[in-house]
Design an enzyme around this catalytic site. Structure first.
Site, PDB file in Angstrom:
ATOM      1  N   HIS A   1      -8.645 -19.889  28.905  1.00  0.00           N
ATOM      2  CA  HIS A   1      -7.276 -19.919  28.393  1.00  0.00           C
ATOM      3  C   HIS A   1      -6.778 -21.323  28.712  1.00  0.00           C
ATOM      4  O   HIS A   1      -6.015 -21.534  29.642  1.00  0.00           O
ATOM      5  CB  HIS A   1      -6.450 -18.837  29.091  1.00  0.00           C
ATOM      6  CG  HIS A   1      -5.096 -18.614  28.489  1.00  0.00           C
ATOM      7  ND1 HIS A   1      -4.608 -19.386  27.443  1.00  0.00           N
ATOM      8  CD2 HIS A   1      -4.123 -17.711  28.763  1.00  0.00           C
ATOM      9  CE1 HIS A   1      -3.396 -18.952  27.127  1.00  0.00           C
ATOM     10  NE2 HIS A   1      -3.086 -17.948  27.909  1.00  0.00           N
TER      11      HIS A   1
ATOM     12  N   LYS B   1      -9.474  -2.609   8.590  1.00  0.00           N
ATOM     13  CA  LYS B   1     -10.157  -2.257   7.339  1.00  0.00           C
ATOM     14  C   LYS B   1     -11.635  -2.623   7.393  1.00  0.00           C
ATOM     15  O   LYS B   1     -12.330  -2.548   6.389  1.00  0.00           O
ATOM     16  CB  LYS B   1      -9.501  -2.980   6.160  1.00  0.00           C
ATOM     17  CG  LYS B   1      -8.080  -2.535   5.903  1.00  0.00           C
ATOM     18  CD  LYS B   1      -7.468  -3.342   4.772  1.00  0.00           C
ATOM     19  CE  LYS B   1      -5.963  -3.124   4.707  1.00  0.00           C
ATOM     20  NZ  LYS B   1      -5.282  -4.239   4.053  1.00  0.00           N
TER      21      LYS B   1
ATOM     22  N   ARG C   1       4.492 -13.558  24.877  1.00  0.00           N
ATOM     23  CA  ARG C   1       4.871 -14.815  25.498  1.00  0.00           C
ATOM     24  C   ARG C   1       4.092 -15.992  24.934  1.00  0.00           C
ATOM     25  O   ARG C   1       4.680 -16.992  24.520  1.00  0.00           O
ATOM     26  CB  ARG C   1       4.640 -14.725  27.001  1.00  0.00           C
ATOM     27  CG  ARG C   1       5.286 -13.501  27.621  1.00  0.00           C
ATOM     28  CD  ARG C   1       4.579 -13.138  28.906  1.00  0.00           C
ATOM     29  NE  ARG C   1       4.575 -14.267  29.807  1.00  0.00           N
ATOM     30  CZ  ARG C   1       5.472 -14.455  30.758  1.00  0.00           C
ATOM     31  NH1 ARG C   1       6.415 -13.577  30.945  1.00  0.00           N
ATOM     32  NH2 ARG C   1       5.427 -15.511  31.527  1.00  0.00           N
ATOM     33  N   THR C   2       2.760 -15.867  24.923  1.00  0.00           N
ATOM     34  CA  THR C   2       1.947 -16.997  24.478  1.00  0.00           C
ATOM     35  C   THR C   2       2.194 -17.279  23.005  1.00  0.00           C
ATOM     36  O   THR C   2       2.310 -18.427  22.580  1.00  0.00           O
ATOM     37  CB  THR C   2       0.457 -16.702  24.734  1.00  0.00           C
ATOM     38  OG1 THR C   2       0.314 -16.315  26.086  1.00  0.00           O
ATOM     39  CG2 THR C   2      -0.394 -17.914  24.459  1.00  0.00           C
TER      40      THR C   2
ATOM     41  N   ARG D   1      -6.212 -16.011  19.588  1.00  0.00           N
ATOM     42  CA  ARG D   1      -6.485 -15.220  20.796  1.00  0.00           C
ATOM     43  C   ARG D   1      -7.343 -14.039  20.384  1.00  0.00           C
ATOM     44  O   ARG D   1      -7.106 -13.433  19.331  1.00  0.00           O
ATOM     45  CB  ARG D   1      -5.193 -14.717  21.433  1.00  0.00           C
ATOM     46  CG  ARG D   1      -5.456 -13.673  22.508  1.00  0.00           C
ATOM     47  CD  ARG D   1      -4.232 -13.340  23.296  1.00  0.00           C
ATOM     48  NE  ARG D   1      -3.907 -14.422  24.207  1.00  0.00           N
ATOM     49  CZ  ARG D   1      -2.993 -14.302  25.178  1.00  0.00           C
ATOM     50  NH1 ARG D   1      -2.339 -13.176  25.347  1.00  0.00           N
ATOM     51  NH2 ARG D   1      -2.744 -15.312  25.972  1.00  0.00           N
TER      52      ARG D   1
END
Lengths: 421, 324
Positions: free
Chosen positions: B136, B86, B58-59, B108
């Site tokens: 947020h 990695k 969604r974000t 994020r």
């Protein structure tokens, strides 16, 4: 070789005095206090600088074996000398752990590269895993001064009780890390409004109290000689006081970082301020400083923990814990003196005399016959610390850019000059 | 215009007038988004990289759409799937990206503070799309915009935030924002999901929904973050729903015109009654999604203006000129 230090402010932790006088050393020992300079002696005018027993720093991590790129015996020795530390009590949390006489012999041989004295602690259990005790007898014979699994706390209480009772029979000192790991696993801060605001996984400061209560219970059960490596919270102090009042063979230490920094110093996730255990609230810090001044807490150490840049340049939760401290222990400890919390002789009891006594070492004293391990320093000299100037291979200090007061002018080990500032 | 920040890392660094500036601009973008032709060119020529170290649909979609509507070149990087596996560190990933000269970096990350760490190492504008349990900010701003449009103001309201506060960055950012805008805040959660010391942040704490919701203008429900829990915070989902799930009966304690919000994705029947979530008279959950795109457009627009101004000043200084 005879040296006569005149016009020195003698910090004598044993006598509890802080007076201007003179001190004479011949060979490796102190031979006289406040006596005239002997014939042929080299006279050193200290110009009013302090002269104190060299620091006995209990709990130093050196990267050998396994992590020599972070710190070697040689680099740690240079850092110690520059910080006025004349004896390092080294931790066994190396890779592999120092849990056999052979491993202890290896590090003892390697330690010859250090310009200051080194004594080794050995692991209490194999691989520091908390299950099977190490060869405590052989390790004692090979020179181990204490036994510890460092920050690994065993929850195998039965195995631990056996190790403690066996250690008691050998007269060995056990160093514990009081922490209830069931409560503190995964945490990298002390719970409270700061950790909540920053969203850092946190542990209640009660985890230390609960861990200490268990360890003291085991001491009562086994009669072991026990030293708690770090007591950093107000809530653990009454338990420690009760154990001492009950006559158990218990002592406790604290790291200089928990005495001079608090949780707010983490600021915007500064990983150089991540420690084991995590920094505490200001209330806890002040309570522990008071306990140190009162003598309830016996020992102050740097808990020198070298970490490379890569292990610190990570998100706070993932970053390595610990800081280098050999070179900053003395000026940071002087903050407590300058703030009026503690006198210099009382401070030196915690920095030198008490750890030496507890470990059965002759160091830490300013008396006739004591080893000539000395630090000369100006307690008031101000400077701004630049971490690049540290002698350690790792530069992870929380005091980078801080105003410090107190400069080491010279460090002597067994009468020999090992550092001149 | 007051907003001068280089990055948007958290609500903590915003002033009330910054917040108002963002919301005012976002209002304009709501209008744009409701037109048939939704294109603008304020980010034309700029590159936006969405770097999500944590799964998000969604974000990430909201940021992607916001950037595209403003004309930016948008690239999505599913970092979890590539270099991190990695062994590359966060900072190296950031430096690698930085060398590609992005202008806006949307990040994020599952660790608190990771976005701050990254922002120190790059010379573009960084938007925090959620870091661990820390902040947020665009979620709090979109919630504020939703509230302001529904209630006509974002001051002097009683806002109840309910549920898994301990694991929620949404709760922290909202708490800070609503405090800055002078609202009355109530936190309602089982004690196991209430972070320590949070009462000192200027809010009232409740462990019972009914008194907590009494007279509330806004009810914000939070998702139970099962993926952040290491077990044993609540006895069961059915008991949680019984005591802390929002249904019509519990909502009746709030003001009759109270609105119901949820940052999504919601667990129907765990924190929120399904019918209530769909009640267009009470629930503004769909509006929140709509406001999300507009708020993110506004934030990126403002950051891009600051970025251009800063680069212009630097170029002028390099040429030896003086700003007049």
């Amino acid at each position: 070789m005879t040296l006569h230090f005149s016009n020195a402010r003698l910090i004598n932790p044993e006598a509890g005095t802080d007076d201007v006088g003179s001190l004479t050393i011949v060979g490796g020992s102190i031979t006289a206090l406040n006596a005239p300079a002997p014939e042929g002696a080299t006279v050193i005018d200290c110009g009013g600088d302090c002269l104190a027993p060299g620091i006995v720093d209990w709990g130093v991590k050196i990267g050998e074996p396994g992590e020599r790129h972070k710190e070697s015996f040689r680099s740690a020795g240079l850092a110690a000398a520059a910080g006025g530390v004349t004896t390092m009590i080294v931790r066994p949390d190396t890779s592999p752990a120092i849990d056999t006489p052979e491993a202890l012999e290896f590090v003892t041989r390697r330690a010859a590269e250090s310009v200051v004295r080194i004594r080794h602690m050995a692991a209490l259990t194999k691989g520091r895993a908390g299950h099977e005790m190490t060869e405590i007898g052989f390790l004692l014979d090979a020179g181990a001064v204490a036994f510890t699994d460092v920050f690994n706390v065993s929850n195998d209480t039965k195995a631990l009780s056996r190790a403690l009772v066996y250690a008691r029979a050998m007269g060995a000192l056990v160093v514990g890390h009081p922490q209830e790991m069931g409560l503190s696993s995964g945490a990298s801060a002390t719970s409270g409004k700061f950790a909540s605001l920053r969203g850092i996984p946190a542990v209640s400061n009660m985890a230390e109290r609960i861990g200490l209560d268990r360890d003291i219970g085991l001491v009562e059960m086994t009669g072991a000689r026990y030293h708690a490596d770090q007591i950093t919270t107000a809530r653990a102090l009454p338990a420690l006081a009760r154990a001492k009042a009950n006559g158990f063979d218990v002592t406790a230490g604290v790291s200089i970082h928990h005495l001079t920094l608090n949780e707010i110093d983490v600021g915007d996730y500064r990983t150089f301020f991540k420690f084991t255990p995590p920094l505490r609230s200001e209330e806890d810090r002040l309570a522990v400083v008071q306990a140190l001044a009162d003598g309830l807490i016996d020992v102050v150490g740097s808990f020198h923990t070298p970490a490379d840049e890569e292990s610190k340049r990570l998100p706070f939760e993932d970053a390595a814990a610990g800081a280098v401290g050999l070179q900053t222990l003395l000026p940071a400890a002087l903050r407590l003196y300058h703030a009026g919390h503690i006198s210099l002789p009382a401070l030196w009891r915690a920095l030198a005399l008490n750890p030496a006594n507890r470990l059965g070492l002759p160091q830490g004293r300013l008396g006739v016959g004591a080893p000539a391990d000395l630090v000369r320093f100006d307690p008031d000299a101000p400077y701004i610390l630049d971490r690049a100037t540290l002698a350690s291979k790792s530069k992870n200090t929380p005091f980078d850019g801080c105003r410090m007061e107190g400069k080491v002018k010279a460090t002597y080990v067994a009468g020999a000059l090992v550092f001149k500032g | 215009m007051s907003f001068r920040a280089r990055h948007l890392l958290g609500i903590e660094h915003l002033s009330p007038s910054d917040i108002t500036t963002i919301l005012d601009l976002a209002d304009k973008y709501v209008d744009l988004n409701r037109r048939t032709v939704k294109q603008s060119d304020v980010l034309a020529g700029l590159t936006q990289i969405n770097m999500f170290f944590e799964n998000s649909t969604r974000t990430q979609a909201s940021f992607e759409l916001a950037g595209k509507r403003l004309g930016a070149d948008v690239m999505n990087m599913a970092v979890g799937a590539s270099s991190v596996k990695k062994g590359e560190t966060l900072i190296d990933t950031a430096l690698t990206l930085n060398a590609m000269h992005p202008d806006l970096l949307v990040v994020r990350h599952p660790s608190s503070g990771a976005v701050n760490l990254l922002a120190d190492k790059v010379n573009c504008a960084v938007l925090n799309a959620g870091d661990g349990r820390h902040e947020h900010p665009t979620q709090a701003l979109l919630d504020a915009l939703t509230i302001r449009r529904a209630k006509g103001r974002i001051q002097r309201l009683t806002v109840a935030i309910c549920g898994d506060i301990a694991h929620s960055r949404v709760a922290r950012s909202n708490l800070i924002l609503l405090n800055k805008m002078e609202n009355r805040i109530r936190l309602i959660a089982p004690p196991t999901l209430m972070p320590a010391g949070v009462g000192d942040f200027g809010c009232e704490l409740f462990d019972d929904m009914r008194p907590g919701l009494e007279g509330a203008d806004v009810v914000m429900m939070l998702r139970l973050q099962r993926e952040r829990m290491d077990g044993g915070f609540i006895p069961s989902e059915r008991e949680y729903y019984h005591r802390f799930g929002l249904d019509a009966e519990k909502l009746s304690h709030a003001k009759p015109d109270a609105i119901v919000m949820h940052p999504g994705p919601m667990n129907r029947g765990v924190e929120l009654d399904g019918e209530l979530a769909d009640d267009i008279n009470r629930s503004v959950i769909q509006e929140q999604v709509e406001m999300g795109v507009a708020v993110r457009m506004a934030c990126m627009d403002l950051l891009a203006r600051n970025l251009r101004a800063q680069r212009g000043a630097a170029a002028l200084a390099a040429a030896g000129g003086v700003m007049v």
